[in-house]
Scaffold this motif. Structure first.
Motif, short mmCIF file in Angstrom:
data_model
loop_
_atom_site.label_atom_id
_atom_site.label_comp_id
_atom_site.label_asym_id
_atom_site.label_seq_id
_atom_site.Cartn_x
_atom_site.Cartn_y
_atom_site.Cartn_z
N ASN A 41 22.40 -45.36 17.75
CA ASN A 41 22.83 -44.02 18.15
C ASN A 41 21.89 -43.46 19.22
O ASN A 41 22.34 -42.86 20.20
CB ASN A 41 22.86 -43.11 16.94
CG ASN A 41 23.34 -41.71 17.27
OD1 ASN A 41 24.41 -41.55 17.84
ND2 ASN A 41 22.54 -40.72 16.97
N ALA A 42 20.59 -43.70 19.04
CA ALA A 42 19.62 -43.20 20.01
C ALA A 42 19.85 -43.85 21.38
O ALA A 42 19.57 -43.26 22.41
CB ALA A 42 18.21 -43.46 19.53
N ASP A 73 22.80 -37.12 14.48
CA ASP A 73 21.95 -35.93 14.49
C ASP A 73 22.17 -35.24 15.83
O ASP A 73 21.59 -35.62 16.82
CB ASP A 73 20.53 -36.48 14.22
CG ASP A 73 19.41 -35.71 14.86
OD1 ASP A 73 19.45 -34.49 14.78
OD2 ASP A 73 18.49 -36.35 15.40
N ARG A 74 23.14 -34.30 15.88
CA ARG A 74 23.41 -33.68 17.19
C ARG A 74 23.16 -32.19 17.21
O ARG A 74 23.39 -31.52 16.29
CB ARG A 74 24.85 -33.93 17.62
CG ARG A 74 25.00 -35.24 18.31
CD ARG A 74 26.27 -35.30 19.14
NE ARG A 74 26.13 -34.60 20.40
CZ ARG A 74 25.54 -35.09 21.48
NH1 ARG A 74 25.02 -36.28 21.46
NH2 ARG A 74 25.47 -34.40 22.60
N LYS A 112 14.78 -35.36 23.05
CA LYS A 112 16.08 -35.88 22.64
C LYS A 112 17.20 -35.13 23.34
O LYS A 112 18.24 -35.69 23.65
CB LYS A 112 16.25 -35.78 21.11
CG LYS A 112 15.54 -36.91 20.37
CD LYS A 112 15.83 -36.84 18.90
CE LYS A 112 15.04 -37.86 18.13
NZ LYS A 112 15.01 -37.53 16.69
N TYR A 124 17.37 -36.50 26.80
CA TYR A 124 17.92 -37.85 26.83
C TYR A 124 19.36 -37.90 26.31
O TYR A 124 19.95 -38.95 26.18
CB TYR A 124 17.03 -38.79 26.01
CG TYR A 124 17.27 -40.25 26.28
CD1 TYR A 124 17.15 -40.78 27.56
CD2 TYR A 124 17.64 -41.13 25.26
CE1 TYR A 124 17.38 -42.11 27.82
CE2 TYR A 124 17.87 -42.47 25.51
CZ TYR A 124 17.74 -42.95 26.80
OH TYR A 124 17.97 -44.28 27.06
N GLY A 125 19.93 -36.74 26.00
CA GLY A 125 21.33 -36.70 25.60
C GLY A 125 21.61 -37.12 24.17
O GLY A 125 22.77 -37.31 23.80
N VAL A 126 20.57 -37.27 23.35
CA VAL A 126 20.79 -37.66 21.95
C VAL A 126 21.23 -36.43 21.15
O VAL A 126 22.07 -36.51 20.27
CB VAL A 126 19.52 -38.27 21.33
CG1 VAL A 126 19.75 -38.68 19.88
CG2 VAL A 126 19.06 -39.48 22.13
N ILE A 127 20.65 -35.29 21.50
CA ILE A 127 20.95 -34.04 20.80
C ILE A 127 21.51 -33.06 21.81
O ILE A 127 21.11 -33.05 22.97
CB ILE A 127 19.66 -33.45 20.17
CG1 ILE A 127 19.08 -34.40 19.14
CG2 ILE A 127 19.93 -32.10 19.52
CD1 ILE A 127 17.80 -33.89 18.52
N GLU A 128 22.44 -32.23 21.36
CA GLU A 128 23.06 -31.22 22.21
C GLU A 128 22.25 -29.93 22.10
O GLU A 128 21.99 -29.48 20.99
CB GLU A 128 24.46 -30.97 21.66
CG GLU A 128 25.51 -30.74 22.68
CD GLU A 128 26.87 -30.77 21.99
OE1 GLU A 128 27.86 -30.82 22.70
OE2 GLU A 128 26.94 -30.72 20.74
#
Lengths: 305, 515
Positions: A177-178, A304-305, B56, B59-63
């Motif tokens: 996912n990362a 985890d977003r 993150k 790097y687009g992993v988290i919004e």
């Protein structure tokens, strides 16, 4: 045809559904999802394929219906474990119970109906070779398809980019996912493939192996397929070997019963299942973590977003 | 030398008012940050300051919940790591994003777009390895590699995509000092070639070695942007922590005596598939002293802890003696009754049961000696114990008797260490006492460990944090591939000597890595 030849032929027939179902489950598990619903999907595949084949008098439609039924059941499972991140063990067991019950309902009107055997592929000349001729060159289409499927799955997993992505996701979904790999999308298709294979295995049971429908006719073969995947250390070639060993055990115990060794028939019928348990036990004794098991197998994934 | 680009013209990347909310927690609160092309920019902050969340997001992993990202002046939305890589961002993760069972080449290929075939990857891997001195064997499975080698895979994976900005999250936390120096050389070189680097760390020395600009985060906010070379370590630390952190007092006189813990020729096969065997371990901890065990992660520390605590039993009682009593084949509680106490590495799930209340969590170790009678729990006694741990060790917990998982990492760690110290053990064995804990809690824990030793107990600390061991240990040994070096007084160790032991060079046995 000699008895020996006949035994060999029935071993192939008994092994093919195990092989097909186990290959499907192998792909699902390599993506990191444990689907314990194989038995249920197989039962649905058997019931729906038999119902369709009898209704439309078409084996082809039967097979298509069986695969669809398996895939639909798998889609339900996917909704639970991917959509709601539900516990995979619980969802899989529920799927088995649902499939066994629902297949009884669908198949009820068709109890007592019979289908004609499917004509084997006959390769003139080659199939006349004594003993091995009929064994290798006069099987039904499913048998050849299952062998081709083994090779295709093996090539897919090891040689293709898409297979590499699938293995990575099964190995470590957090890392995948990362890196931006589509974890849930890949798993969805892997689960669906597993379901379609289980459905196909069920169709084979109903249309080729027994050629009738009765409730509970899958008789634990889904569980054997699951055990096969572990036994084979998640490798397609070993699934092939394992499926034939278990198929042989199933057939040989029948002949052993007929030969009346003085052993109660129930004990002999239990042999394939005992072999399943022993295979699993040996594996877990030898290795802390079953060898070859995908790292994320059975772990729910919540991005985890 | 570095080609430092002055902060003029268009920055490579600009973050404006980035916020990220998780329920009640504001992990990032209106963060502004800009990075120039070719610059090595540090992102400094304590654990939990919001550094990892911020990168993150980048790097687009988290919004992000709010805020804007500009890439070369243009506003962009980075919806996924794939889009980030397409822009020219590369990231080396703190806990590597690698797949243990796959080969080096497969690990690299999986992050690249699909027009890279495995054979092209192999070819390019060789090229990059030679250019930057990052030696890697394409066909080795990752689980067989050291942490330093794993990090190289991540770096090579980024470099293959010609990044404009390379993000490194706590890159040296798993490296030996030599491996870290090698990494710094690579980064200097990349920077001089025009690649910007965002370097996330909580280690001041490194940041002063590498960077000209540092943005400091505290509790999700930017508190300052400074030149780390122009400020003293103390000033920067104060900015990071919010107030000055005192030092641990270790100067109390002591005369260690006796053999509270004696390990003799302890060997053990590996527990799991990829575990590490322990080979012929000898170790003595005396009453009154702190013994440190250093080493790079995965060299047998967890196996050693399991053997000392009794989670795994030795094959003969004499392999391990607690207070002179052979106890190698005794279980954990039996060892506790001899006066030993243990704090494992993992707080949640190993040292404490996450969904149990603090009072119930005292039972995990106290049940061996108190708070239960004839198999029944004395709940009031357990509650009393929990209350006194909370008071004596400054555990900041929600009111009443909360579940263990409701506590922050630092507070839970204070609780599990306090739980053992309050039993007044004659021997305390701790694995990674301050991993992922904020500076304030870390200081309190270290002080408590030193105080326990000075009161006449033997304390053994297994840690990957060398600074920590140099601060509190009286004697130290290094573990490498399951072999423990001789114990030496801390004054006789230099960081370099420890680094050599960590690499196994000093032992002059297999597994010597190119540095």
């Amino acid at each position: 045809m000699t008895t020996f030849e006949a035994i060999l032929l029935t071993i192939v027939t008994a092994s093919t559904p195990l092989l097909i179902a186990a290959l499907g489950e192998l792909v699902t598990e390599r993506s990191g999802v444990l689907n314990l619903g194989v038995e249920g999907m197989m039962a649905m595949g058997a019931a729906c394929s038999f119902a369709a084949a009898v209704t439309f008098d078409s084996t082809l439609l039967g097979v298509a219906a069986g695969m669809m039924a398996g895939a639909l059941m798998a889609a339900l499972f996917a909704l639970l474990v991917l959509g709601f991140a539900a516990n995979q063990t619980g969802s899989g067991l529920a799927l088995t119970i649902l499939g066994l019950g629902l297949s009884g309902l669908i198949g009820a009107p068709f109890v007592g109906a019979r289908r004609d055997p499917i004509a084997p592929v006959d390769i003139p000349g080659l199939s006349d070779i004594p003993v091995v001729g009929r064994l290798f060159f006069e099987q039904d289409l499913f048998v050849y398809a299952s062998l081709a499927l083994t090779i295709l799955v093996a090539i897919y997993l090891v040689k293709t980019r898409s297979g590499l992505t699938l293995r990575s996701i099964g190995e470590n979904h957090t890392s995948a996912n990362a890196l931006g790999l589509p974890v849930r999308q890949v798993r969805f298709w892997a689960i669906l493939f597993g379901g379609a294979c289980a459905g196909l295995a069920g169709a084979y049971l109903a249309l080729v192996y027994t050629r009738f429908w009765s409730p509970g006719m899958t008789a634990g073969r889904g569980w054997i397929a699951l055990a096969l995947v572990v036994f084979a250390a998640w490798r397609p070639a070993w699934v092939l070997v394992g499926a034939y060993i278990f198929g042989a055990a199933t057939v040989l115990q029948l002949h052993a019963q007929a030969a009346q060794f003085g052993v109660p028939s129930q004990v002999l019928s239990a042999v394939p299942y005992l072999a399943t348990i022993i295979a699993l036990l040996l594996l877990s004794i030898r290795h802390g973590r079953a060898i070859g098991a995908p790292g994320s197998l059975g772990v729910p994934f919540v991005p985890d977003r | 030398m570095k080609a430092d680009v002055p902060p003029s013209g268009t920055p490579l990347v600009e973050l404006k008012g980035i916020s990220k909310r998780y329920g009640d927690l504001l992990a990032n609160d209106g963060i502004d940050l800009s990075i120039e092309p070719g610059e090595i920019h540090a992102l400094l902050g304590e654990n939990g300051a919001g550094k990892s969340t911020l990168v993150k997001i980048l790097y687009g992993v988290i919004e992000p919940s709010a805020g804007e990202i500009r890439w070369e002046g243009r506003p962009v939305t980075i919806g996924s790591p794939v889009e980030a890589r397409a822009l020219g961002l590369g990231m080396v993760f703190q806990h590597f994003s690698l797949f243990d069972e796959l080969s080096v080449a497969e690990n690299i290929a999986v992050a690249l777009s699909s027009d890279w075939s495995l054979s092209t990857v192999r070819e390019k891997l060789g090229e990059i390895s030679r250019t930057y001195g990052l030696a890697l064997d394409a066909d080795r499975a990752v689980w067989t590699l050291s942490a330093g080698e794993r990090q190289r895979i991540e770096i090579v994976r980024c470099l293959l995509q010609n990044p404009r900005l390379l993000i490194l999250d706590e890159p040296t936390s798993v490296l030996t000092p030599q491996e870290a120096e090698h990494l710094f050389t690579t980064l200097d070189r990349l920077s001089s070639e025009g690649c910007a680097i965002l370097y996330i760390s909580h280690k001041l020395e490194e940041v002063r070695r590498l960077c000209r600009r540092a943005t400091i985060l505290r509790a999700g906010r930017v508190v300052a942007t400074i030149d780390p070379r122009a400020s003293s370590a103390r000033e920067i630390a104060a900015l990071m922590v919010g107030n000055a952190v005192g030092e641990v007092r270790t100067d109390a006189p002591h005369h260690p005596q006796g053999e509270t813990l004696k390990v003799s020729n302890l060997s053990m096969p590996p527990a799991g598939l990829h575990g590490q065997a322990l080979r012929d371990i000898n170790l003595v901890a005396r009453a009154g002293e702190v013994v440190g065990i250093a080493g790079v992660a995965g060299n047998g520390q967890s196996e050693l802890f399991a053997a000392l605590s009794g989670e795994r039993l030795a094959d003969r009682p004499e392999a391990l003696a607690i207070n002179g009593k052979p106890s190698g084949t005794m279980g954990i509680d039996a060892r506790r009754r001899l006066g030993a106490a243990f704090v494992p590495e993992e707080r949640l799930g190993h040292a404490a049961a996450p969904s149990h209340r603090l009072s119930e969590n005292t039972l995990i170790s106290h049940a061996a000696t108190e708070v239960s009678r004839s198999g029944f729990i004395l709940m009031n006694a357990a509650k009393r114990v929990a209350r006194s741990i909370i008071q004596s060790f400054d555990v900041r917990a929600p009111e009443g008797d909360p579940q263990a998982r409701k506590l922050s990492g630092g507070n839970l760690q204070k609780f599990v260490i306090g739980r053992e110290i309050i039993r007044k053990p004659k021997l305390l064995i701790v694995d990674q006492p301050t991993w992922g804990v904020d500076a304030g809690a870390a200081r309190l824990i270290r002080q408590a460990l030193v105080d326990l030793a000075r009161e006449g107990s033997a304390v053994v600390i297994v840690s990957q944090d060398l600074d920590e061991l140099f601060e509190v240990a009286d004697r130290m040994a290094v573990i490498h591939q399951g072999i423990l070096s001789p114990l030496k007084p801390i004054g006789e160790w230099t960081k370099e000597a420890v680094g050599l032991e960590m690499l196994g060079v000093a032992q002059a046995q297999g597994g010597v890595h190119a540095v």
